[in-house]
Design a protein around this motif. Structure first.
Motif, mmCIF file in Angstrom:
data_model
loop_
_atom_site.group_PDB
_atom_site.id
_atom_site.type_symbol
_atom_site.label_atom_id
_atom_site.label_comp_id
_atom_site.label_asym_id
_atom_site.label_seq_id
_atom_site.Cartn_x
_atom_site.Cartn_y
_atom_site.Cartn_z
ATOM 1 N N GLY A 1 0.806 -1.218 0.000
ATOM 2 C CA GLY A 1 0.000 0.000 0.000
ATOM 3 C C GLY A 1 0.832 1.258 0.000
ATOM 4 O O GLY A 1 0.498 2.240 -0.677
ATOM 5 N N LEU B 1 0.736 4.006 -2.783
ATOM 6 C CA LEU B 1 0.437 5.379 -2.372
ATOM 7 C C LEU B 1 1.476 6.344 -2.934
ATOM 8 O O LEU B 1 1.131 7.427 -3.433
ATOM 9 N N MET C 1 0.535 9.393 -5.287
ATOM 10 C CA MET C 1 0.834 10.746 -4.811
ATOM 11 C C MET C 1 1.817 11.443 -5.744
ATOM 12 O O MET C 1 1.708 12.647 -5.995
ATOM 13 N N VAL D 1 -4.391 11.689 1.388
ATOM 14 C CA VAL D 1 -3.919 10.354 1.788
ATOM 15 C C VAL D 1 -5.060 9.575 2.439
ATOM 16 O O VAL D 1 -5.248 8.381 2.154
ATOM 17 N N LEU E 1 -7.413 8.315 -0.197
ATOM 18 C CA LEU E 1 -6.846 7.157 -0.892
ATOM 19 C C LEU E 1 -6.887 5.917 -0.004
ATOM 20 O O LEU E 1 -7.124 4.802 -0.491
ATOM 21 N N PHE E 2 -6.651 6.100 1.304
ATOM 22 C CA PHE E 2 -6.781 4.985 2.239
ATOM 23 C C PHE E 2 -8.196 4.418 2.200
ATOM 24 O O PHE E 2 -8.394 3.200 2.172
ATOM 25 N N GLY F 1 -8.760 2.541 -1.043
ATOM 26 C CA GLY F 1 -7.988 1.303 -1.040
ATOM 27 C C GLY F 1 -8.573 0.255 -0.112
ATOM 28 O O GLY F 1 -8.612 -0.939 -0.448
#
Length: 411
Positions: A297, A301, A305, A325, A328-329, A332
């Motif tokens: 991950g 990431l 990014m 972030v 995106l977490f 994901g």
């Protein structure tokens, strides 16, 4: 080596490690003779019980999925628009203070906006008799949950941003290694640091049940110094037990209502299932897979990014990147849920099989699975997509079918 190449290497290493660990450690074919089709619902429950469970599950899914959808929208709005960076830009303090405050702000905004769904779901739970906890207790648990989430997420984000500021090119490798280690550390300390925040634990009192539990542990070859009872009945009427931690922090925990309200043979069936998890070190397996997933991950990431930074988005070195972030977490986590839950279902199935082989009591196993389903109003036949995406355990009718199949074959 450029940051992008480092990120590609970290992504590849984490992905390969995850696949290898999953291939070697996950029991992909846990049922002798293959997993049977689920037992017919009408062979286990009455028509009235089925209708009640389906009605409860229908509305529970509506409130839960609505909350998830709104939460995801909020995360994306804060992460992919200028609102998130503007919010972080108004926060005071050193960079790491701003990271922590940004995490708290994003988490709390999401919780406040989704609070109506939590209240509706809570009302639904109370209306169906699945909890006897007062609203004050529910609110206190909600605060504790958000506090734990903010602390854990802040640690991860401080590590990520700190590594990106200190090692401008190699940060994906450094951060991936650190976060992979933190996943293992978190699983190790969770039973002693986090679980006591939500429950009080006492040793299972001396008596026949404790003696039988320890004998069962000896039969399964699991060293157990103590068996703990959680005061879960003050929060829920459902039954459960679990194993957490590994090594010196591993513990077998029974809900107090499982001890008090269920016939002994049925309680021992549940204990045998949890001891099977301990025998196979399933918490360690999950932690290692989680650690490899964290490395993967972080690499992914860094790639995302890096691509977004070229389009005017904040870089990983800036606290203003925190909302992005976290968005995106969230994405994901949702996308990886089918993989995580597929692995979980196979591990849970192996524990069922082991419990049946040790106790050789399919009748008690089936009886307690029926009771667990009735107590939680579990949907006997949930939608296939729901089970695929969110089902961490096999459905109860599949577990009962496995018990019947093994009994027919003489275990």
């Amino acid at each position: 080596m450029s940051e992008r190449r480092v990120a590609l290497v970290v992504t590849a290493v984490g992905g390969v490690a995850f696949v290898v660990l999953a291939a070697l450690m996950v029991p992909w074919h846990p049922v002798p003779g293959g997993t049977p089709d689920p037992a017919p619902a009408t062979s286990v429950f009455t028509a009235r019980q089925i209708a009640r469970a389906e009605d409860y599950a229908h509305w529970a899914r509506i409130w839960s999925w609505s909350s998830l959808a709104v939460s995801l929208v909020v995360s994306c709005v804060l992460g992919f628009t200028r609102w998130g960076p503007r919010l972080v830009g108004r926060l005071p303090g050193w960079w790491w203070v701003r990271v922590v405050l940004a995490v708290a702000a994003v988490v709390l905004v999401g919780r406040i906006i989704t609070l109506p769904f939590a209240v509706l779901l809570r009302r639904h739970v109370l209306d169906n008799g699945l909890s006897n906890q007062a609203w004050s207790g529910f609110a206190a648990d909600l605060v504790r949950t958000e506090a734990v989430q903010i602390v854990a997420t802040s640690v991860l984000l401080v590590v990520l941003v700190g590594c990106a500021r200190r090692w401008r090119r190699a940060w994906p490798a450094v951060a991936g290694g650190l976060l992979g280690g933190l996943v293992l550390l978190g699983s190790f300390v969770y039973p002693v640091l986090v679980e006591p925040i939500f429950n009080d634990f006492t040793s299972l009192p001396e008596g026949t049940l404790r003696t039988q539990v320890l004998q069962l542990a000896e039969t399964e070859g699991v060293p157990v110094n103590d068996v703990l009872v959680a005061d879960a009945s003050r929060r829920t009427t459902t039954l459960n037990a679990y194993v957490s931690g590994f090594g010196s922090t591993r513990r077998v925990v029974l809900y107090d209502n499982l001890v008090d309200d269920v016939p002994r043979d049925e309680a021992l069936s549940v204990v045998a299932h949890e001891l099977a998890h301990a025998k196979h070190d399933d918490v360690r397996t999950g932690s290692l897979l989680g650690s490899a997933g964290a490395v993967f991950g972080v690499g992914l990431l860094a790639l995302v990014m890096g691509a977004l930074a070229g389009r005017g988005r904040p870089s990983m070195r800036e606290p203003a990147a925190v909302p992005l972030v976290l968005a995106l977490f969230a994405i994901g986590t949702l996308l990886s849920s089918p993989v995580q839950n597929a692995i979980s279902r196979e591990i849970e199935t192996r524990a069922d099989v082991d419990a049946l082989l040790v106790t050789r009591d399919a009748a008690s196993f089936e009886a307690v699975q029926r009771e667990l389903a009735l107590r939680s109003l579990a949907d006997p036949t949930p939608p296939a997509l729901s089970q695929l995406w969110f089902g961490s355990h096999p459905i109860g009718l599949t577990r009962i079918a496995i018990a019947r199949q093994l009994a027919e074959r003489g275990f």
